[in-house]
Scaffold this motif. Structure first.
Motif, PDB file in Angstrom:
ATOM      1  N   VAL A 183       0.646  -1.400  -0.559  1.00  0.00           N
ATOM      2  CA  VAL A 183      -0.230   0.027  -0.227  1.00  0.00           C
ATOM      3  C   VAL A 183       1.225   1.376  -0.505  1.00  0.00           C
ATOM      4  O   VAL A 183       1.948   1.120   0.853  1.00  0.00           O
ATOM      5  N   GLU A 184       0.833   2.527  -0.550  1.00  0.00           N
ATOM      6  CA  GLU A 184       0.946   3.672  -0.889  1.00  0.00           C
ATOM      7  C   GLU A 184      -0.216   4.367  -0.478  1.00  0.00           C
ATOM      8  O   GLU A 184      -1.395   4.395  -1.318  1.00  0.00           O
ATOM      9  N   ALA A 185       0.109   5.524  -0.486  1.00  0.00           N
ATOM     10  CA  ALA A 185      -1.176   6.422   0.489  1.00  0.00           C
ATOM     11  C   ALA A 185      -0.393   8.215   0.325  1.00  0.00           C
ATOM     12  O   ALA A 185       0.792   8.106   1.000  1.00  0.00           O
ATOM     13  N   ILE A 186      -1.179   8.868   0.204  1.00  0.00           N
ATOM     14  CA  ILE A 186      -0.321  10.115   0.131  1.00  0.00           C
ATOM     15  C   ILE A 186      -1.086  11.179   1.222  1.00  0.00           C
ATOM     16  O   ILE A 186      -2.117  11.079   0.942  1.00  0.00           O
ATOM     17  N   LYS A 187      -0.759  12.130   1.803  1.00  0.00           N
ATOM     18  CA  LYS A 187      -1.038  12.517   2.618  1.00  0.00           C
ATOM     19  C   LYS A 187      -2.291  14.014   1.898  1.00  0.00           C
ATOM     20  O   LYS A 187      -1.634  14.335   0.906  1.00  0.00           O
ATOM     21  N   GLU A 188      -3.746  13.954   2.327  1.00  0.00           N
ATOM     22  CA  GLU A 188      -3.715  15.352   1.859  1.00  0.00           C
ATOM     23  C   GLU A 188      -3.609  16.401   2.487  1.00  0.00           C
ATOM     24  O   GLU A 188      -3.179  17.161   3.287  1.00  0.00           O
TER      25      GLU A 188
END
Length: 188
Positions: A183-188
């Motif tokens: 999983v990779e996730a980008i800060k809002e």
């Protein structure tokens, strides 16, 4: 008067030092859950899902957070369009009735700065079961291309497909299914 000013200043800095929870949106291009199982003992079959969405909330200072992932089960990719249809049938994923699987958690376990485990609930084919994801890598840093903070992890667990009413051909086709979630996730 100096003492009140110093106390107010100290309170301001200590409040600023407290980290707030940060929200990250899953990067669907770099989050492709995989699953593998034994096929009659001949080989280990590996498939994946191509459509995923969700959010991660992290408070790294408090070592807490939450995970909310939705997998579009109609996006299963076995490498064969005929087998994709077979896996989507009522005997297995039953995507006509259950087009999504979800994983939710409010319990993240850290060792030092490292996220090592996520305890949550997997809902698959309308059945909810507790699942523990073992996190094998975890990293947060500024994304070099997007110029935003990002987090990534690899996690794994083993589930029994019979627990989710998908036991056709078990035990010849393995009941134990290894689920791997990069999983990779980008800060809002």
């Amino acid at each position: 008067m100096k003492r009140i000013t110093l106390l107010a200043l100290a309170a301001t800095f200590s409040t600023a030092a407290l980290a707030a929870p940060e929200v990250y949106t899953i990067d669907a291009n770099h989050t492709l859950p995989r699953f593998s199982y034994s096929h009659f003992g001949y080989s280990t079959q590996l498939s994946r899902f191509d459509k995923v969405s969700g959010k991660l909330v992290l408070d790294r200072q408090a070592k807490s957070g939450s995970v909310d992932v939705t997998i579009d089960t109609t996006s299963v990719d076995t490498g064969s369009s005929l087998f994709n249809q077979h896996i989507q049938s009522a005997d297995f994923l039953d995507t006509a009735q259950y087009p999504a699987a979800t994983f939710t958690s409010n319990k993240l376990r850290f060792e030092g700065e490292n996220l090592v485990e996520v305890d949550g609930v997997l809902k698959l084919k309308g059945i909810s079961k507790p699942v523990v994801l073992t996190v094998t890598s975890f990293k947060c840093m500024p994304h070099p291309m997007l110029k935003k903070d990002a987090c990534g992890a690899n996690a794994t667990t083993v589930i029994k497909r019979t627990d989710f009413n998908m036991g056709k051909y078990a035990p010849n086709v393995g009941d134990d299914v290894t689920v791997t979630l990069p999983v990779e996730a980008i800060k809002e």
